[in-house]
Design a protein around this motif. Sequence first.
Motif, PDB file in Angstrom:
ATOM      1  N   LEU A 197      27.116  48.358  18.942  1.00  0.00           N
ATOM      2  CA  LEU A 197      27.628  49.037  17.753  1.00  0.00           C
ATOM      3  C   LEU A 197      26.746  48.623  16.581  1.00  0.00           C
ATOM      4  N   ASN A 198      25.826  49.491  16.200  1.00  0.00           N
ATOM      5  CA  ASN A 198      24.858  49.174  15.151  1.00  0.00           C
ATOM      6  C   ASN A 198      25.346  49.699  13.806  1.00  0.00           C
ATOM      7  N   GLY A 199      25.462  48.814  12.829  1.00  0.00           N
ATOM      8  CA  GLY A 199      25.851  49.214  11.474  1.00  0.00           C
ATOM      9  C   GLY A 199      27.263  49.751  11.379  1.00  0.00           C
ATOM     10  N   MET A 200      28.153  49.318  12.247  1.00  0.00           N
ATOM     11  CA  MET A 200      29.508  49.858  12.308  1.00  0.00           C
ATOM     12  C   MET A 200      30.555  48.969  11.633  1.00  0.00           C
ATOM     13  N   ASN A 201      30.130  47.970  10.921  1.00  0.00           N
ATOM     14  CA  ASN A 201      31.088  47.022  10.349  1.00  0.00           C
ATOM     15  C   ASN A 201      32.120  47.688   9.440  1.00  0.00           C
ATOM     16  N   ASN A 202      31.694  48.715   8.681  1.00  0.00           N
ATOM     17  CA  ASN A 202      32.612  49.373   7.744  1.00  0.00           C
ATOM     18  C   ASN A 202      33.453  50.459   8.411  1.00  0.00           C
ATOM     19  N   LEU A 203      33.097  50.850   9.629  1.00  0.00           N
ATOM     20  CA  LEU A 203      33.808  51.938  10.308  1.00  0.00           C
ATOM     21  C   LEU A 203      34.722  51.428  11.413  1.00  0.00           C
ATOM     22  N   ALA A 305      43.741  46.976  32.527  1.00  0.00           N
ATOM     23  CA  ALA A 305      43.629  47.138  31.074  1.00  0.00           C
ATOM     24  C   ALA A 305      43.274  45.775  30.484  1.00  0.00           C
ATOM     25  N   MET A 306      42.160  45.720  29.720  1.00  0.00           N
ATOM     26  CA  MET A 306      41.667  44.442  29.206  1.00  0.00           C
ATOM     27  C   MET A 306      41.154  44.608  27.780  1.00  0.00           C
ATOM     28  N   SER A 307      41.148  43.507  27.066  1.00  0.00           N
ATOM     29  CA  SER A 307      40.600  43.504  25.707  1.00  0.00           C
ATOM     30  C   SER A 307      39.206  42.883  25.721  1.00  0.00           C
ATOM     31  N   ILE A 308      38.342  43.396  24.830  1.00  0.00           N
ATOM     32  CA  ILE A 308      36.992  42.859  24.655  1.00  0.00           C
ATOM     33  C   ILE A 308      36.822  42.494  23.180  1.00  0.00           C
ATOM     34  N   PRO A 309      36.405  41.277  22.866  1.00  0.00           N
ATOM     35  CA  PRO A 309      36.221  40.892  21.449  1.00  0.00           C
ATOM     36  C   PRO A 309      35.281  41.854  20.737  1.00  0.00           C
ATOM     37  N   ILE A 310      35.759  42.478  19.686  1.00  0.00           N
ATOM     38  CA  ILE A 310      34.949  43.466  18.977  1.00  0.00           C
ATOM     39  C   ILE A 310      33.734  42.823  18.328  1.00  0.00           C
ATOM     40  N   ALA A 311      33.829  41.545  17.962  1.00  0.00           N
ATOM     41  CA  ALA A 311      32.701  40.853  17.335  1.00  0.00           C
ATOM     42  C   ALA A 311      31.510  40.789  18.285  1.00  0.00           C
ATOM     43  N   ASP A 312      31.794  40.663  19.608  1.00  0.00           N
ATOM     44  CA  ASP A 312      30.701  40.618  20.577  1.00  0.00           C
ATOM     45  C   ASP A 312      29.949  41.944  20.611  1.00  0.00           C
ATOM     46  N   LEU A 313      30.681  43.053  20.480  1.00  0.00           N
ATOM     47  CA  LEU A 313      30.029  44.369  20.496  1.00  0.00           C
ATOM     48  C   LEU A 313      29.227  44.597  19.217  1.00  0.00           C
ATOM     49  N   LYS A 314      29.719  44.070  18.103  1.00  0.00           N
ATOM     50  CA  LYS A 314      28.994  44.225  16.836  1.00  0.00           C
ATOM     51  C   LYS A 314      27.772  43.322  16.762  1.00  0.00           C
ATOM     52  N   ASN A 315      27.831  42.172  17.448  1.00  0.00           N
ATOM     53  CA  ASN A 315      26.748  41.179  17.353  1.00  0.00           C
ATOM     54  C   ASN A 315      25.750  41.267  18.503  1.00  0.00           C
TER      55      ASN A 315
END
Length: 609
Positions: A197-203, A305-315
């Motif tokens: 996820l590139n540049g998606m911090n605000n979205l 059904a599982m959760s994935i840390p969103i910070a990992d996808l952003k970083n």
Amino acid sequence: MDRNQATGIMLILLLLFVYFQFFAPNPQPKQVMKDTGGAKSTQTSRDTTGRQAIVTDSLRNDTVVNEQLQRTYGDFAAAASGQDQEVVLENKDIRVTFGTRGGRIKEVLLKNYKTYDQKPLILLDEQTNELSLTLPTNSGNIAIQDLFFTTNSSSTQVSEGDSSTITFRLALSPTQTIEQTYSLRGSGFELGYDLKLNGMNNLVGNTPAQFYWLNNLKRLELDMEQSRITSTINYYTTNGNFEQVTEASKSEEEEIVEVPLQWVSLKQKFFLSAIIGNTTTFTNSIFRTSVDEADSNTVKTLEAAMSIPIADLKNGKGNFSYYFGPNDSRVVEGVTEGFKENVYFGWPVVRVINRYMIVPLFHFLENFFTNYGLIILILVLIVRVILLPLNYKSYISLAKTKVLQPEIQAIKDKYGDDMTKVQQEQMKLYGQVGVNPLSGCIPVLLQMPFLLAMFSLFPNLIELRQKEFLWSTDLSTYDSILNLPFTIPFYGSHVSLFTILMTISSVAYAYFNNQVSTIQGPMKSLQYVMPVMFMFILNNLPSGLTYYYFVANVVSIAQQVIIRRFVDEDKIKALLEENKLKNKDKKKSKFQQRLEDALKNAEEAKRKK
């Protein structure tokens, strides 16, 4: 207007009336249509509950529809429409078909395997499988499978020793993109997957992304019953623990796992579909399994059904890999930590025997023989030779007990119903002649892990899948020489010849054992009843297993006959008499003393009661 003209006009009007009344096409109303998954352009929207509606191309410019898309997808509305195109990535082992709608996996074909009815083995397809990743956005939860991606990649056949990638890109602006990159080597069953996820911090918000996998397992094997009780969800924690949802259950099972997971696999008897977190973990997992016994095409329904840390996808830590392939110990060994546990080799002691002794020996024999019936025969011979010292020791112990039988019977006649005194005198006799009454049991107990090892091994050995031998067309499932028009409870609706041969040989082996055994009464008869009971249990198990037990029984009988020729009961009797004279004044061993004390205490307690 003359009569002819009037008649002509009337006929024309009549024809027009008939045409418009009965043959003219009806105008089609604007309507919601079900997505066929093909290449036709569609416009998609999904509400927050996951229900999907697809709108035709003719409505794309409709203001109401655009407003609806804007409300549902917000900043991602522009990507909610497009054309679904297919791209293929394949090597010599696997063929994966992707779609630009969602940048998703649409189909997985295993090239070197066939289904039980010799059709191409499609492990996943759109009709039976759903993979979904939902992102927390400013407009609510949005599944990226609803969005249309672009790709500059084309279908690729990856050469041996090479690798190739396919990238699906969704650009909201030059600096705001979602990229999904799949990579495949020239051989093997692992599919690399990177999500960025590139540049998606605000979205995109900060709550975890939600990964959902639904798989209605396709029927791949002949025996539906065995397929159902060997299919489940396996998972491996970051602490190094291998766990699974109850495998043999056919009722609905649900398991909630709060600890972080490294990988999750959807297992179906001989094949696996799995996702592995290489640089991230899965948390707050919920797993469900269920069976619809009325559905003869679906083995089991598996949901994860599982959760994935969103910070990992952003970083840039959204690095995963999929495994779509055989549950073969040689293949899964090097996939990732703990992945080899997907192959079930039995309980801990049995697992050690199978993993480090039997399976390597089996694979070694594969280098020299292509006939798997012959491999099993040689495997039996090697195992029986290894166990020969135990068999010999067990036989000698039984022979000694048989020689002592007249004296034991004299003790029973002398003391009658006083069982404590009978046991004390028996132990005294055993001590005098130097016979350990447990020495005959210990060799048998030491052989049990090998017997159980085969019971765990053969149903899970993919090497036997679709291998023919004699009348068996597949050593990994039951052989049938007669299909019954009815079902016998606990037996089935077919007759397995290998199971019958195993039963006959088991009865024969029991007969030979009874020639030297001192067992009398119901226990002696039970040795003949047990093989018949096992005939019902093993009738539906793999023919490779029943063939192994049949050959093992025959070899064991041959060993008994050979050992008997080398054992002289007269010499054994003379040796026992000699030991009796030597040990006449010998002090009792600590074991004998403890045993006698235990018997006395038991008798005293009984008397007081």
